[in-house]
Design a protein around this motif. Structure first.
Motif, PDB file in Angstrom:
ATOM      1  N   VAL A  30      -0.925  -6.922   6.577  1.00 44.17           N
ATOM      2  CA  VAL A  30      -1.782  -5.732   6.587  1.00 44.17           C
ATOM      3  C   VAL A  30      -2.207  -5.301   7.985  1.00 44.17           C
ATOM      4  O   VAL A  30      -2.776  -4.214   8.149  1.00 44.17           O
ATOM      5  CB  VAL A  30      -3.040  -5.941   5.719  1.00 44.17           C
ATOM      6  CG1 VAL A  30      -2.656  -6.290   4.297  1.00 44.17           C
ATOM      7  CG2 VAL A  30      -3.945  -7.007   6.307  1.00 44.17           C
ATOM      8  N   SER A  39      -3.606  -1.675  13.590  1.00 41.65           N
ATOM      9  CA  SER A  39      -3.501  -0.840  12.403  1.00 41.65           C
ATOM     10  C   SER A  39      -3.778  -1.679  11.164  1.00 41.65           C
ATOM     11  O   SER A  39      -3.109  -2.683  10.929  1.00 41.65           O
ATOM     12  CB  SER A  39      -2.093  -0.237  12.351  1.00 41.65           C
ATOM     13  OG  SER A  39      -1.877   0.440  11.138  1.00 41.65           O
ATOM     14  N   ASN A  41      -3.902  -1.882   7.109  1.00 43.83           N
ATOM     15  CA  ASN A  41      -3.302  -1.215   5.941  1.00 43.83           C
ATOM     16  C   ASN A  41      -3.315  -2.165   4.745  1.00 43.83           C
ATOM     17  O   ASN A  41      -2.294  -2.750   4.405  1.00 43.83           O
ATOM     18  CB  ASN A  41      -1.854  -0.799   6.261  1.00 43.83           C
ATOM     19  CG  ASN A  41      -1.775   0.243   7.352  1.00 43.83           C
ATOM     20  OD1 ASN A  41      -1.940   1.426   7.107  1.00 43.83           O
ATOM     21  ND2 ASN A  41      -1.526  -0.210   8.584  1.00 43.83           N
ATOM     22  N   VAL A  44      -1.601   0.110  -0.279  1.00 44.16           N
ATOM     23  CA  VAL A  44      -0.228   0.618  -0.210  1.00 44.16           C
ATOM     24  C   VAL A  44       0.031   1.502  -1.423  1.00 44.16           C
ATOM     25  O   VAL A  44      -0.469   1.256  -2.514  1.00 44.16           O
ATOM     26  CB  VAL A  44       0.803  -0.537  -0.155  1.00 44.16           C
ATOM     27  CG1 VAL A  44       0.592  -1.379   1.095  1.00 44.16           C
ATOM     28  CG2 VAL A  44       0.721  -1.416  -1.397  1.00 44.16           C
ATOM     29  N   ARG A  55       7.061   5.260   5.316  1.00 41.99           N
ATOM     30  CA  ARG A  55       7.093   4.284   4.222  1.00 41.99           C
ATOM     31  C   ARG A  55       8.517   3.929   3.822  1.00 41.99           C
ATOM     32  O   ARG A  55       8.747   2.897   3.201  1.00 41.99           O
ATOM     33  CB  ARG A  55       6.302   4.811   3.024  1.00 41.99           C
ATOM     34  CG  ARG A  55       4.811   4.925   3.312  1.00 41.99           C
ATOM     35  CD  ARG A  55       3.979   5.212   2.072  1.00 41.99           C
ATOM     36  NE  ARG A  55       4.389   6.405   1.393  1.00 41.99           N
ATOM     37  CZ  ARG A  55       4.738   6.455   0.109  1.00 41.99           C
ATOM     38  NH1 ARG A  55       4.726   5.355  -0.620  1.00 41.99           N
ATOM     39  NH2 ARG A  55       5.086   7.589  -0.445  1.00 41.99           N
ATOM     40  N   PHE A  95      -5.306   2.821   7.583  1.00 43.18           N
ATOM     41  CA  PHE A  95      -4.445   3.421   6.549  1.00 43.18           C
ATOM     42  C   PHE A  95      -3.498   4.480   7.126  1.00 43.18           C
ATOM     43  O   PHE A  95      -3.434   5.608   6.635  1.00 43.18           O
ATOM     44  CB  PHE A  95      -5.296   4.047   5.436  1.00 43.18           C
ATOM     45  CG  PHE A  95      -6.253   3.094   4.782  1.00 43.18           C
ATOM     46  CD1 PHE A  95      -5.848   1.829   4.403  1.00 43.18           C
ATOM     47  CD2 PHE A  95      -7.569   3.458   4.546  1.00 43.18           C
ATOM     48  CE1 PHE A  95      -6.723   0.942   3.798  1.00 43.18           C
ATOM     49  CE2 PHE A  95      -8.462   2.587   3.936  1.00 43.18           C
ATOM     50  CZ  PHE A  95      -8.035   1.325   3.562  1.00 43.18           C
ATOM     51  N   ASN A  96      -2.777   4.128   8.140  1.00 44.02           N
ATOM     52  CA  ASN A  96      -1.867   5.092   8.769  1.00 44.02           C
ATOM     53  C   ASN A  96      -0.408   4.753   8.511  1.00 44.02           C
ATOM     54  O   ASN A  96       0.471   5.325   9.130  1.00 44.02           O
ATOM     55  CB  ASN A  96      -2.108   5.146  10.280  1.00 44.02           C
ATOM     56  CG  ASN A  96      -1.746   3.844  10.961  1.00 44.02           C
ATOM     57  OD1 ASN A  96      -2.041   2.783  10.429  1.00 44.02           O
ATOM     58  ND2 ASN A  96      -1.122   3.914  12.115  1.00 44.02           N
ATOM     59  N   ARG A  97      -0.134   3.824   7.590  1.00 49.91           N
ATOM     60  CA  ARG A  97       1.238   3.370   7.419  1.00 49.91           C
ATOM     61  C   ARG A  97       1.735   3.454   5.981  1.00 49.91           C
ATOM     62  O   ARG A  97       2.921   3.695   5.757  1.00 49.91           O
ATOM     63  CB  ARG A  97       1.352   1.914   7.907  1.00 49.91           C
ATOM     64  CG  ARG A  97       2.738   1.359   7.934  1.00 49.91           C
ATOM     65  CD  ARG A  97       2.724  -0.073   8.410  1.00 49.91           C
ATOM     66  NE  ARG A  97       2.153  -0.995   7.419  1.00 49.91           N
ATOM     67  CZ  ARG A  97       1.948  -2.292   7.614  1.00 49.91           C
ATOM     68  NH1 ARG A  97       2.224  -2.817   8.779  1.00 49.91           N
ATOM     69  NH2 ARG A  97       1.431  -3.056   6.663  1.00 49.91           N
ATOM     70  N   THR A  99      -0.333   4.746   3.075  1.00 50.60           N
ATOM     71  CA  THR A  99      -1.050   5.621   2.153  1.00 50.60           C
ATOM     72  C   THR A  99      -1.765   6.681   2.980  1.00 50.60           C
ATOM     73  O   THR A  99      -1.749   6.637   4.212  1.00 50.60           O
ATOM     74  CB  THR A  99      -2.064   4.837   1.293  1.00 50.60           C
ATOM     75  OG1 THR A  99      -2.538   5.675   0.241  1.00 50.60           O
ATOM     76  CG2 THR A  99      -3.237   4.357   2.118  1.00 50.60           C
ATOM     77  N   PRO A 101      -5.442   8.102   3.869  1.00 54.23           N
ATOM     78  CA  PRO A 101      -6.815   7.605   3.711  1.00 54.23           C
ATOM     79  C   PRO A 101      -7.764   8.554   2.994  1.00 54.23           C
ATOM     80  O   PRO A 101      -8.810   8.120   2.509  1.00 54.23           O
ATOM     81  CB  PRO A 101      -7.266   7.372   5.160  1.00 54.23           C
ATOM     82  CG  PRO A 101      -6.403   8.259   5.984  1.00 54.23           C
ATOM     83  CD  PRO A 101      -5.079   8.291   5.274  1.00 54.23           C
TER      84      PRO A 101
END
Length: 397
Positions: A30, A39, A41, A44, A55, A95-97, A99, A101
């Motif tokens: 994560v 980052s 995350n 997902v 993604r 949450f930039n990878r 999904t 936010p």
């Protein structure tokens, strides 16, 4: 200050250990150290289906329903306990990878993480990137974090082809205006991307983005991240592939960049900065929005600074200090560096370090840190060579 009440919502379901074990390891991990920061995350899944989404690289483009890998409390504990995390210094991305936010089901978790970090008294930069709807009530919550240096970057491409970008770009445009109108404690940036020649770079597109930039504290533009996995998706769905090849870095052809610069320069206000608050790098735009020097130490990369407002260049110059070689060498060795460690006018140059430890050094010293095995080419800092074949220039560290 009265803290806005965040509406209670049902928590997103937790993936089981078995389900997490079926994920690609990189997705199950994560925390990832990127150039723009650590980052986080731990959620997902995204229903937005943007065809060029990263993604694809994590094999989870088919996951449309957001789910949690762990609780928000555990995620924050993991973040602040990470060996590369430094209070008040390390930039953070949430949450930039995997999904968006600001999705209604993800947003309560975003706000909970921000509250936890803010309550710890942390002043780190925190970047939140969205293309979804933002309300006045959301802005009130975002303004309630009093310690964090929070920036909301709104992704807007203006791409009209629903097969590539199903989400109407007016959502992002409305969100940007809403955020800018209510900004008090946080700052907002127009994240103009991905720009693809022939797809969203008409004069009309450029003018629309320029008008939107008036509703942001800064604007950052960039090209398309086009990897093999993304090209495979395009081909499987009959989408026109924008380039013959793929690249490790984002593709931003020189001609497209030149047209953007000309479009902005032609509308410059008398006496203002040549290109206004327009930037090539995310950290430059974020730093400008907060009235600070760039935390990625781009100042030594002259071709990046050429478009920055003079006042920002002066600010970055004042903060940009060539670090002590002995101290840099000591820290680089502790991280596993091999070979000679050098410092030149553009960057620290090391061998044997992956991106995370290099970013750790970069953010710690406020000075670029490059891998000797991947030299930066003049005018190609952070750019893929596609579209820049005639401008490779000389090899620089």
């Amino acid at each position: 200050m009265t803290v806005p009440v965040v509406p209670r919502r049902r928590l997103l379901p937790l993936l089981t250990v078995e389900q997490i074990g079926e994920l690609k390891p990189a997705l199950a991990d994560v925390i990832e150290y990127r150039k723009s920061g650590l980052s986080l995350n731990h959620i997902v899944g995204c229903p937005l289906e943007c065809g060029y989404c990263v993604r694809h690289l994590f094999d989870n483009f088919g996951m449309k329903t957001p789910k949690r890998l762990m609780s928000d409390e555990a995620a924050v504990a993991l973040l602040v306990g990470h060996p590369y995390f430094r209070p008040h210094l390390t930039p953070i991305q949430l949450f930039n990878r995997a999904t968006d936010p600001m999705l209604p089901v993800v947003k309560p978790h975003l706000f909970a993480v921000l509250r936890d970090l803010d309550d710890r008294g942390l002043t780190n930069h925190v970047l939140v990137i969205t293309r979804w709807r933002v309300s006045a009530e959301d802005c009130a919550v975002l303004n309630s974090y009093t310690k964090l240096r929070l920036t909301v970057l709104v992704t807007h491409s203006g791409i009209d082809d629903p097969a590539i970008e199903p989400v109407n770009s007016t959502y992002a445009a409305d969100s940007l205006r809403m955020l800018y109108e209510h900004a008090d404690r946080y700052r907002t940036v127009l994240y103009w991307r991905p720009i693809v020649p022939g797809l969203n770079d008409s004069d009309e597109h450029l003018e629309r983005a320029r008008e939107l930039s008036l509703h942001a504290h800064a604007t950052v533009f960039t090209g398309l991240f086009f990897r093999d996995e993304i090209r495979a998706y395009y081909e499987a769905h009959g989408l026109p592939t924008p380039y013959d090849g793929t690249a490790r870095r984002k593709i931003m052809p020189e001609l497209a960049e030149q047209r953007i610069m000309e479009a902005y320069a032609s509308r410059n206000e008398p006496g203002g900065a040549p290109w206004g608050a327009l930037f090539l790098k995310t950290s430059c735009g974020v730093a400008y929005a907060h009235g600070e020097a760039d935390y990625n130490g781009h100042f030594g990369i002259d071709e990046l600074c050429r478009i920055c407002p003079p006042g920002q260049i002066a600010l970055c110059k004042e903060a940009w200090v060539r670090p002590d070689l002995a101290e840099v060498t000591r820290q680089a060795r502790a991280l596993g560096a091999t070979g000679d460690v050098e410092i030149n006018e553009r960057a620290i140059v090391v061998e044997g370090l992956d991106e995370p430890p290099r970013y750790f050094l970069q953010h710690g010293f406020g000075y670029q840190c490059h891998d000797r095995e991947k030299p930066h080419l003049h005018r190609q800092h952070g750019r893929a060579p596609i579209g820049w074949e005639a401008e490779n220039g000389t090899t620089t560290p």
